[in-house]
Motif scaffolding. Structure first.
Motif, PDB file in Angstrom:
ATOM      1  N   MET A  15       0.819  -1.207   0.000  1.00 39.51           N
ATOM      2  CA  MET A  15       0.000   0.000   0.000  1.00 39.51           C
ATOM      3  C   MET A  15       0.855   1.260   0.000  1.00 39.51           C
ATOM      4  N   LYS A  16       0.246   2.338  -0.446  1.00 40.21           N
ATOM      5  CA  LYS A  16       0.851   3.658  -0.337  1.00 40.21           C
ATOM      6  C   LYS A  16       0.184   4.352   0.839  1.00 40.21           C
ATOM      7  N   ILE A  17       1.015   4.756   1.808  1.00 38.00           N
ATOM      8  CA  ILE A  17       0.510   5.428   2.998  1.00 38.00           C
ATOM      9  C   ILE A  17       0.731   6.930   2.857  1.00 38.00           C
ATOM     10  N   LYS A  18      -0.352   7.689   3.042  1.00 42.67           N
ATOM     11  CA  LYS A  18      -0.268   9.152   3.015  1.00 42.67           C
ATOM     12  C   LYS A  18      -0.506   9.676   4.428  1.00 42.67           C
ATOM     13  N   PHE A  19       0.382  10.558   4.874  1.00 44.67           N
ATOM     14  CA  PHE A  19       0.332  11.070   6.231  1.00 44.67           C
ATOM     15  C   PHE A  19      -0.255  12.475   6.284  1.00 44.67           C
ATOM     16  N   PHE A  20      -0.773  12.827   7.468  1.00 42.74           N
ATOM     17  CA  PHE A  20      -1.305  14.178   7.659  1.00 42.74           C
ATOM     18  C   PHE A  20      -0.220  15.231   7.444  1.00 42.74           C
ATOM     19  N   ALA A  21       1.029  14.860   7.693  1.00 40.42           N
ATOM     20  CA  ALA A  21       2.140  15.796   7.533  1.00 40.42           C
ATOM     21  C   ALA A  21       2.480  16.063   6.074  1.00 40.42           C
ATOM     22  N   GLY A  22       1.840  15.315   5.152  1.00 36.94           N
ATOM     23  CA  GLY A  22       2.067  15.550   3.730  1.00 36.94           C
ATOM     24  C   GLY A  22       3.046  14.586   3.082  1.00 36.94           C
ATOM     25  N   LYS A  23       3.655  13.699   3.860  1.00 35.62           N
ATOM     26  CA  LYS A  23       4.617  12.748   3.304  1.00 35.62           C
ATOM     27  C   LYS A  23       3.914  11.472   2.863  1.00 35.62           C
ATOM     28  N   GLU A  24       4.636  10.640   2.085  1.00 35.74           N
ATOM     29  CA  GLU A  24       4.103   9.372   1.592  1.00 35.74           C
ATOM     30  C   GLU A  24       5.163   8.286   1.747  1.00 35.74           C
ATOM     31  N   CYS A  25       4.701   7.027   1.794  1.00 33.27           N
ATOM     32  CA  CYS A  25       5.625   5.896   1.880  1.00 33.27           C
ATOM     33  C   CYS A  25       4.938   4.649   1.344  1.00 33.27           C
ATOM     34  N   ASP A  26       5.640   3.898   0.483  1.00 32.39           N
ATOM     35  CA  ASP A  26       5.117   2.637  -0.052  1.00 32.39           C
ATOM     36  C   ASP A  26       5.564   1.503   0.859  1.00 32.39           C
ATOM     37  N   VAL A  27       4.599   0.739   1.370  1.00 29.19           N
ATOM     38  CA  VAL A  27       4.884  -0.256   2.406  1.00 29.19           C
ATOM     39  C   VAL A  27       4.157  -1.562   2.132  1.00 29.19           C
ATOM     40  N   PHE A  28       4.828  -2.676   2.450  1.00 33.88           N
ATOM     41  CA  PHE A  28       4.150  -3.967   2.525  1.00 33.88           C
ATOM     42  C   PHE A  28       3.852  -4.194   4.004  1.00 33.88           C
ATOM     43  N   PRO A  29       2.592  -4.112   4.438  1.00 34.96           N
ATOM     44  CA  PRO A  29       2.260  -4.214   5.867  1.00 34.96           C
ATOM     45  C   PRO A  29       2.372  -5.649   6.385  1.00 34.96           C
ATOM     46  N   HIS A  30       3.092  -5.819   7.478  1.00 36.35           N
ATOM     47  CA  HIS A  30       3.225  -7.148   8.087  1.00 36.35           C
ATOM     48  C   HIS A  30       2.242  -7.349   9.234  1.00 36.35           C
ATOM     49  N   ARG A  31       2.054  -6.310  10.064  1.00 35.87           N
ATOM     50  CA  ARG A  31       1.086  -6.435  11.152  1.00 35.87           C
ATOM     51  C   ARG A  31       0.823  -5.084  11.787  1.00 35.87           C
ATOM     52  N   MET A  32      -0.300  -5.005  12.504  1.00 39.06           N
ATOM     53  CA  MET A  32      -0.625  -3.840  13.332  1.00 39.06           C
ATOM     54  C   MET A  32      -0.425  -4.236  14.789  1.00 39.06           C
ATOM     55  N   VAL A  33       0.266  -3.385  15.532  1.00 45.20           N
ATOM     56  CA  VAL A  33       0.598  -3.726  16.914  1.00 45.20           C
ATOM     57  C   VAL A  33       0.776  -2.444  17.725  1.00 45.20           C
ATOM     58  N   PHE A  34       0.484  -2.524  19.018  1.00 43.13           N
ATOM     59  CA  PHE A  34       0.704  -1.381  19.905  1.00 43.13           C
ATOM     60  C   PHE A  34       2.179  -1.278  20.255  1.00 43.13           C
ATOM     61  N   LEU A  35       2.746  -0.093  20.046  1.00 43.12           N
ATOM     62  CA  LEU A  35       4.131   0.195  20.406  1.00 43.12           C
ATOM     63  C   LEU A  35       4.160   1.509  21.177  1.00 43.12           C
ATOM     64  N   ASP A  36       4.665   1.459  22.388  1.00 43.11           N
ATOM     65  CA  ASP A  36       4.719   2.641  23.254  1.00 43.11           C
ATOM     66  C   ASP A  36       3.334   3.267  23.417  1.00 43.11           C
ATOM     67  N   GLY A  37       2.312   2.402  23.514  1.00 38.11           N
ATOM     68  CA  GLY A  37       0.951   2.859  23.751  1.00 38.11           C
ATOM     69  C   GLY A  37       0.203   3.333  22.529  1.00 38.11           C
ATOM     70  N   VAL A  38       0.835   3.280  21.355  1.00 34.43           N
ATOM     71  CA  VAL A  38       0.213   3.775  20.119  1.00 34.43           C
ATOM     72  C   VAL A  38       0.042   2.623  19.142  1.00 34.43           C
ATOM     73  N   LEU A  39      -1.143   2.500  18.528  1.00 39.61           N
ATOM     74  CA  LEU A  39      -1.367   1.470  17.521  1.00 39.61           C
ATOM     75  C   LEU A  39      -0.586   1.832  16.265  1.00 39.61           C
TER      76      LEU A  39
END
Length: 312
Positions: free
Chosen positions: A149-173
């Motif tokens: 997927m292509k991830i678009k951020f509120f900050a205006g940046k983008e990144c192409d990523v193959f997602p492996h998993r969603m997990v909580f890190l330092d209290g943030v999903l």
């Protein structure tokens, strides 16, 4: 030794917490060893508590649980509560007593989130409702279907990523994925994502799930929020033993002599874990660690009080 010196000694505060959590007698040698102090220092700590009319029962071999637990409750007006938040600094805690205070404040913030003095920008608040839930479902689906997927951020940046998993890190999903450009592992907070789009080009992941788990494990060690959580499960009916989007290290399940299930895993403690435990509060008991059991009990009390105020 002056009062100020006691206050600045982490071992004194660890001794006090250990004493409050003590349920049965403990060998003096073992307590001193766990705190990194000698018996003379232990005696000084016990003597210091007598000025608060707290008598520590001990003999030559054992330290005994307190006969009466000291509970101090206070009520705050809105102005007093906001002033207290402003008075207690945020950031890294250099002393153990600061950690105790910050942990207590975090528990109170969970129960009275609407009165949090330091809130995230409004954009994140807006994005935390239905939008976030739909985004989580979309990312979960793409992980299962192995879609990049292509991830678009509120900050205006983008990144192409193959997602492996969603997990909580330092209290943030967070989304943990493989950067398709340089094949390295990266992670992003879901709350920072504005939109995701599937990539048409097929991507073959370069890293295994074992490597992803090691990456998550290293991040959690850096964050320092890992705890070995041990639970007693009284009823398995409607009990979710696998909290969603949490990485469980060395999970273990067995049965007690009474026939109850004992569940254990290394997990990162955060708001979502307390919410998970709270949903099962009538069927689950926190056995260990002691400070988590204590914090969860207080969390349940705050939730109950908050619910009663809303109902009235």
């Amino acid at each position: 030794m002056s009062d100020q010196q006691y206050i600045l000694e982490n071992s004194f505060w660890k001794f006090l917490v250990s004493l409050e959590e003590l349920k049965e007698r403990k060998e003096v040698v073992l307590m001193c060893s766990s705190l990194g102090i000698n018996e003379e220092t232990l005696e000084n700590y016990c003597e210091f508590l007598t000025r608060f009319k707290v008598a520590v029962m001990r003999d030559e071999h054992f330290v005994y649980p307190l006969k009466e637990q000291c509970k101090i409750k206070m009520e705050f007006s809105l102005s007093e509560w906001l002033a207290l938040q402003a008075t207690i600094p945020k950031g890294d805690d250099a002393f153990y007593f600061q950690q105790i205070t910050q942990d207590k404040m975090r528990m109170a913030h969970k129960a009275y989130a609407q009165f949090a003095l330091y809130k995230k920008p409004e954009a994140h608040v807006v994005a935390s409702g239905t939008f976030i839930e739909n985004l989580k479902k979309k990312i979960d689906y793409d992980i299962v279907c192995r879609k990049s997927m292509k991830i678009k951020f509120f900050a205006g940046k983008e990144c192409d990523v193959f997602p492996h998993r969603m997990v909580f890190l330092d209290g943030v999903l967070c989304v943990v994925g493989e950067n398709t450009a340089d094949k390295t592992l990266v992670y992003f907070g879901v709350e920072d994502i504005e939109a995701v789009e599937n990539l048409t080009a097929f991507y073959e992941p370069n890293l295994s799930q074992i490597e992803v788990n090691e990456f998550i494990g290293h991040l959690r060690l850096i964050n320092g929020q890992e705890e070995r959580l041990v639970l007693k499960i009284y009823s398995q009916d409607q009990t979710d033993l696998l909290p969603e989007h949490h990485f469980l290290g060395n999970p273990f399940v067995t049965s007690s002599t009474e026939g109850d299930m004992i569940w254990a895993a290394t997990i990162e403690m955060c708001d979502d874990v307390y919410n998970w435990l709270y949903r099962m509060r009538d069927r689950v008991e926190v056995l260990d660690p002691g400070h988590i059991r204590k914090e969860f009990s207080h969390y349940c009390e705050l939730k109950k009080e908050n619910s009663s105020k809303k109902a009235s």
